[in-house]
Design a protein around this motif. Structure first.
Motif, PDB file in Angstrom:
ATOM      1  N   GLU A  42       0.490  -1.273  -0.715  1.00  0.00           N
ATOM      2  CA  GLU A  42      -0.276   0.300   0.058  1.00  0.00           C
ATOM      3  C   GLU A  42       0.884   1.467  -0.008  1.00  0.00           C
ATOM      4  OE1 GLU A  42      -2.577  -0.263   3.033  1.00  0.00           O
ATOM      5  OE2 GLU A  42      -4.074  -2.183   2.144  1.00  0.00           O
ATOM      6  N   ASN A  43       2.617   0.934   0.674  1.00  0.00           N
ATOM      7  CA  ASN A  43       2.953   2.519   1.012  1.00  0.00           C
ATOM      8  C   ASN A  43       3.811   2.549  -0.604  1.00  0.00           C
ATOM      9  OD1 ASN A  43       2.534   2.719   4.187  1.00  0.00           O
ATOM     10  ND2 ASN A  43       3.873   2.236   4.143  1.00  0.00           N
ATOM     11  N   ALA A  44       3.577   1.249  -0.820  1.00  0.00           N
ATOM     12  CA  ALA A  44       4.344   1.534  -2.406  1.00  0.00           C
ATOM     13  C   ALA A  44       3.330   2.391  -3.330  1.00  0.00           C
ATOM     14  CB  ALA A  44       5.365   0.144  -2.483  1.00  0.00           C
ATOM     15  N   GLU A  45       2.307   1.612  -3.519  1.00  0.00           N
ATOM     16  CA  GLU A  45       2.094   1.680  -4.772  1.00  0.00           C
ATOM     17  C   GLU A  45       1.212   3.875  -4.154  1.00  0.00           C
ATOM     18  OE1 GLU A  45      -2.498  -0.406  -4.058  1.00  0.00           O
ATOM     19  OE2 GLU A  45      -1.179  -2.072  -5.087  1.00  0.00           O
ATOM     20  N   LYS A  46       1.129   4.520  -2.871  1.00  0.00           N
ATOM     21  CA  LYS A  46       1.153   5.542  -2.793  1.00  0.00           C
ATOM     22  C   LYS A  46       2.047   6.117  -3.056  1.00  0.00           C
ATOM     23  CE  LYS A  46       0.508   8.507   1.576  1.00  0.00           C
ATOM     24  NZ  LYS A  46       0.956   8.641   3.145  1.00  0.00           N
ATOM     25  N   VAL A  47       3.386   5.712  -2.940  1.00  0.00           N
ATOM     26  CA  VAL A  47       4.289   6.625  -3.624  1.00  0.00           C
ATOM     27  C   VAL A  47       4.812   6.250  -4.906  1.00  0.00           C
ATOM     28  CG1 VAL A  47       6.730   6.523  -3.401  1.00  0.00           C
ATOM     29  CG2 VAL A  47       6.098   6.619  -1.130  1.00  0.00           C
ATOM     30  N   GLU A  48       4.246   5.518  -5.118  1.00  0.00           N
ATOM     31  CA  GLU A  48       4.267   5.393  -6.916  1.00  0.00           C
ATOM     32  C   GLU A  48       2.866   6.432  -7.340  1.00  0.00           C
ATOM     33  OE1 GLU A  48       3.416   2.347 -10.661  1.00  0.00           O
ATOM     34  OE2 GLU A  48       2.191   2.007  -9.254  1.00  0.00           O
ATOM     35  N   ASP A  49       1.680   6.792  -6.492  1.00  0.00           N
ATOM     36  CA  ASP A  49       1.057   7.346  -7.218  1.00  0.00           C
ATOM     37  C   ASP A  49       1.835   9.104  -6.880  1.00  0.00           C
ATOM     38  OD1 ASP A  49      -1.494   5.599  -7.772  1.00  0.00           O
ATOM     39  OD2 ASP A  49      -2.205   5.843  -6.134  1.00  0.00           O
ATOM     40  N   LYS A  55       5.810  13.408 -11.333  1.00  0.00           N
ATOM     41  CA  LYS A  55       6.076  13.621 -13.251  1.00  0.00           C
ATOM     42  C   LYS A  55       4.966  13.958 -14.118  1.00  0.00           C
ATOM     43  CE  LYS A  55       7.052  10.215 -16.844  1.00  0.00           C
ATOM     44  NZ  LYS A  55       7.057   9.004 -17.043  1.00  0.00           N
ATOM     45  N   ARG A  56       3.981  14.383 -13.653  1.00  0.00           N
ATOM     46  CA  ARG A  56       3.322  15.627 -14.604  1.00  0.00           C
ATOM     47  C   ARG A  56       3.255  16.527 -14.762  1.00  0.00           C
ATOM     48  NH1 ARG A  56      -0.187  10.859 -12.744  1.00  0.00           N
ATOM     49  NH2 ARG A  56      -1.278  12.083 -11.213  1.00  0.00           N
ATOM     50  N   LYS A  57       3.314  16.472 -12.686  1.00  0.00           N
ATOM     51  CA  LYS A  57       3.890  18.611 -12.882  1.00  0.00           C
ATOM     52  C   LYS A  57       5.325  18.795 -13.356  1.00  0.00           C
ATOM     53  CE  LYS A  57       4.380  21.358  -8.978  1.00  0.00           C
ATOM     54  NZ  LYS A  57       5.566  21.575  -7.190  1.00  0.00           N
ATOM     55  N   LEU A  58       5.973  18.177 -13.151  1.00  0.00           N
ATOM     56  CA  LEU A  58       7.343  18.645 -14.048  1.00  0.00           C
ATOM     57  C   LEU A  58       7.745  18.418 -15.356  1.00  0.00           C
ATOM     58  CD1 LEU A  58      10.080  16.341 -11.395  1.00  0.00           C
ATOM     59  CD2 LEU A  58       9.435  19.113 -11.835  1.00  0.00           C
TER      60      LEU A  58
END
Length: 97
Positions: A42-49, A55-58
């Motif tokens: 769950e933490n990995a998915e949160k970090v991925e999101d 990335k989209r912002k950059l």
């Protein structure tokens, strides 16, 4: 012979109880591992999101910066042409005098 069988069954019973206790401990340990792995996933998915959003912002910022660079290069080109015209006009005026 019956006593021997009774003691054998008692031994088998205690062995089976030990096996049950060992299996129950393994179940508890494995359930703990499952809970930890689930939390990690769950933490990995949160970090991925979060990383995807970053990335989209950059990428947006990059597009904006590239657009601004292109605009500034066009402005610079335009100003350079104007400067060249002004120099040419000045040279022409000086040669007329």
């Amino acid at each position: 012979d019956a006593n021997r069988q009774i003691s054998e069954y008692k031994f088998k019973l205690s062995k089976a109880e030990q096996d049950i206790n060992t299996l129950e401990q393994n179940i508890g340990r494995l359930e703990g591992q499952v809970a930890r792995y689930k939390n990690a996933a769950e933490n990995a998915e949160k970090v991925e999101d979060e990383l995807k959003a970053e990335k989209r912002k950059l990428q947006r910022e990059l597009r904006t910066a590239l657009d601004k660079i292109e605009e500034m290069e066009m402005t610079n080109s335009h100003l350079m042409k104007r400067l060249e015209k002004m120099k040419a006009n000045r040279t022409a005026l000086l040669s007329q005098q």
